[in-house]
Structure formats: structure tokens, C-alpha cells
Design an enzyme around this catalytic site. Structure first.
Site, mmCIF file in Angstrom:
data_model
loop_
_atom_site.group_PDB
_atom_site.id
_atom_site.type_symbol
_atom_site.label_atom_id
_atom_site.label_comp_id
_atom_site.label_asym_id
_atom_site.label_seq_id
_atom_site.Cartn_x
_atom_site.Cartn_y
_atom_site.Cartn_z
ATOM 1 N N HIS A 88 18.768 -1.227 -50.904
ATOM 2 C CA HIS A 88 20.110 -0.675 -50.677
ATOM 3 C C HIS A 88 20.418 -0.491 -49.193
ATOM 4 O O HIS A 88 21.574 -0.310 -48.816
ATOM 5 C CB HIS A 88 20.295 0.638 -51.443
ATOM 6 C CG HIS A 88 19.617 1.820 -50.829
ATOM 7 N ND1 HIS A 88 18.394 2.285 -51.265
ATOM 8 C CD2 HIS A 88 19.968 2.643 -49.813
ATOM 9 C CE1 HIS A 88 18.040 3.343 -50.554
ATOM 10 N NE2 HIS A 88 18.986 3.588 -49.657
ATOM 11 N N ASP A 118 14.531 -1.694 -55.742
ATOM 12 C CA ASP A 118 15.077 -1.148 -54.496
ATOM 13 C C ASP A 118 14.159 -1.412 -53.305
ATOM 14 O O ASP A 118 13.964 -0.549 -52.453
ATOM 15 C CB ASP A 118 15.352 0.349 -54.619
ATOM 16 C CG ASP A 118 16.270 0.858 -53.495
ATOM 17 O OD1 ASP A 118 17.010 0.032 -52.920
ATOM 18 O OD2 ASP A 118 16.228 2.061 -53.193
ATOM 19 N N SER A 194 15.797 6.386 -45.762
ATOM 20 C CA SER A 194 15.565 5.362 -46.775
ATOM 21 C C SER A 194 14.841 4.160 -46.183
ATOM 22 O O SER A 194 15.229 3.627 -45.153
ATOM 23 C CB SER A 194 16.894 4.905 -47.377
ATOM 24 O OG SER A 194 17.517 5.955 -48.073
#
Length: 341
Positions: A88, A118, A194
Site C-alpha cells: 500500500h 501487503d 508502514s
């Protein structure tokens, strides 16, 4: 009298001079132990950061119109410049810029990504890169030290520490597929973390930071190192993860107890077929809307997630048996899963 006086003096002297049971513990008595514990904790965190910090990178994402889309983190996993991050973070990016820990900004591009887990791999070209070491999932324990390194809100090389709160969690990816091997931690994560590494006290990467529940406090998630190793290897090799598919839209449903007992089914639940993709393996096999799938190659499929776990790359173009309930009849239909696009 002398004996009594001696006993009294001995007891009084012990209490006043060495802090016996009747004397309160002085702060100075506890200071050395506390200092040792603090040093041990601090040394563990410092060691981990020194080991992995040089491998952590900042990733800037740009849209087609030239606007900055956002940023994330990643870490180098090979000496020749492969970087692991979240899907993402780089998904849909027209251009990415990678900043190394020493300030260099080498050319970078996305090798491949897998939205179902992911994870994504980015490649940079630069000499003297220091890769991080990936740890072994079997050595993880709930309660052990967990250190997150990343670039939250653009603040580079930020370190937070906590513990592993739980292992074996499941988390829904943006594609709707269920991700397994997820760790829960209370090490603080924020936007920009992230794709960064979650590290143990030995300086080994045990997970890839991926998500945080914003209304909650201290509930953050990381993809386990085992999944990261597997996915990164295939992305470097093929640029994608190969999976098989049947081409059905399904819904989890309970089965009537009489059907379960009569056909000796392993599960009291199945997957109701609510739609079929034209030309898909399921359509070619003669599957109909209203059928309930209960087994695939002899394995029970009580949920859609259970079916997804069985539809691996090993099943591509392999003839298999799909057991269904049609009305009140139990049927076995031959089906050949195809590679998902």
C-alpha cells in the site's frame, strides 16, 4: 542482664546500620538494581537500532500529475539493493524516491508487489549497502521486546519500543483476502512507519510494520518474517505471487444438521456460490449458482478464507475434485484451477 543487654544492642545495631525487617528500604539501596535493569533494556534497544538502522530507508511516492502522494518506510534485504516495504506504500505510484540512511538518493523502481499480503519489493542501485537480517519466526514469544524503526510523518529514523502482544493474528488485506502470520505489538506506529522493520533485541527483523488501529491505543500489526521471506523471494524472482483461482463469488453459510450427519461432512459450514465468472474454471466445470462448496481435494472448506488457503500456485492447471451440495445431493465435480491474473 548482660545477655539481655547484648541481645538488645545487637538487634538495634542490625536494624539501624543494615536495614533489617523493622527498617524501611532506603532509595539508595534500590538504585544499583534499577540502574542495572535500565542499562540492560537500553543496551538491547541501542544494539538493535545500530544493527538495523543503516538498513532502513525512506520512500517518497509521487502521482502522475507530479504531486506528492505520501511516504513510507522500507528496509534493505540484500547487498545488491532489494528493499522490502508494504504494497500500500508503493501501489499506484508513478515515481518513487528512496532516501538511504546516509542521505543518498539512488535510482529506484518497484520490482513487484502483492496486495494480498501487503508486501512489495523495490530495487535501488548503490554501492556499500547494508542489508538487515531476517529472524526465525519459531523463536518468537509473546512478551518479548519489539522495536519499530521507520519514518512517521517524515521524521526519519524514529525508534519506538514495546513488546509482542500476540502472535498468529489474522488481518484483512485491501483486496479482501485474509492475511495470516500477523503479529500484534504495542510499539507505537504512525503514518509513515508502514513498511519499516519490527526488530528483536538481537537486531533481527521479525516483522514488517503494516497497520495500526487508529481509535485504539497500542494495537499495531506487523507481517511476520516467515511470510516476508516467502513473498520477497517470489517477487524478486517473478515480480508477482502466483495463485490459482476458480472464478466464483461466495458466501459463508451453515449447513443443515441432517446433511452434515447423512454425508458425514467434516464441517457444518460451506461456501454458497452466488456468482460465476464467465469462462472461469468453475463455470467450465458446470458449477451453478446456489451450489454449496464443502470440500476441495478432500479438504473441508467451511469458509471462503479456507478455500483461498488451498488455492496456491501448486494447484494451477492441476485437475482436482470439488465436492458440492446441490439441493440435497452430494456431488463431486472435476475442476482445474487456473492462474489468477
Amino acid at each position: 542482664m548482660k545477655i539481655a543487654e547484648i541481645d538488645f544492642e545487637t538487634k538495634t545495631g542490625t536494624g539501624a546500620e543494615s536495614g533489617g525487617e523493622d527498617s524501611p528500604a532506603r532509595p539508595s539501596d534500590m538504585a544499583p538494581a534499577d540502574e542495572v535493569l535500565l542499562d540492560a533494556y537500553s543496551k538491547a534497544v541501542v544494539h538493535a537500532v545500530e544493527e538495523v538502522g543503516p538498513s532502513v530507508v525512506n520512500i517518497e511516492i509521487w502521482r502522475k500529475n507530479g504531486e506528492r502522494q505520501g511516504s513510507g518506510s522500507g528496509f534493505i534485504i540484500t547487498p545488491d539493493g532489494f528493499i522490502l516495504t508494504n504494497s500500500h506504500v508503493v501501489h499506484g505510484a508513478e515515481r518513487i524516491e528512496v532516501s538511504l540512511s546516509d542521505g543518498r538518493r539512488p535510482d529506484a523502481y518497484v520490482v513487484g508487489e502483492d496486495p494480498d499480503t501487503d508486501l512489495a519489493v523495490v530495487r535501488v542501485y548503490a554501492p556499500q549497502l547494508r542489508p538487515a537480517r531476517l529472524g526465525e519466526p519459531k523463536s518468537l514469544r509473546v512478551g518479548q521486546l519489539a522495536i519499530a524503526i521507520g519514518n512517521p510523518y517524515g521524521f526519519q529514523c524514529t525508534v519506538t519500543a514495546g513488546v509482542i502482544s500476540a502472535l498468529g493474528r489474522s488481518f484483512r488485506a485491501s483486496t479482501g483476502r485474509l492475511m495470516d502470520d500477523i503479529m500484534q505489538t504495542d510499539a507505537a506506529l504512525n503514518p509513515g512507519n508502514s513498511g519499516g522493520p519490527l526488530v528483536n533485541s538481537r537486531g533481527e527483523v521479525i516483522g514488517v510494520n503494516t497497520a495500526v488501529i487508529l481509535p485504539a491505543q497500542g494495537i499495531c500489526f506487523a507481517i511476520g518474517a516467515g511470510t516476508a521471506k516467502y513473498v520477497a523471494g517470489w517477487l524478486i524472482k517473478d515480480g508477482k505471487i502466483r495463485r490459482s483461482y476458480l472464478g466464483v463469488g461466495g458466501q459463508n453459510v451453515p449447513l443443515h444438521r441432517r446433511l452434515v450427519r447423512h454425508y458425514h461432512l467434516s464441517s457444518a459450514r460451506g461456501v454458497l456460490v452466488i456468482s460465476l465468472t464467465p469462462g472461469s474454471p468453475a463455470a467450465k466445470a458446470g458449477l451453478r449458482e446456489g451450489d454449496v462448496m464443502v470440500e476441495f481435494k478432500g479438504q473441508p472448506i467451511g469458509t471462503i478464507d479456507a478455500l483461498h488457503k488451498l488455492l496456491t500456485s501448486d494447484q494451477i492447471d492441476v485437475p482436482s475434485q470439488l465436492t458440492i451440495i446441490r439441493g440435497t445431493d452430494k456431488l463431486s465435480i472435476p475442476v482445474t484451477p487456473a492462474e489468477s491474473g
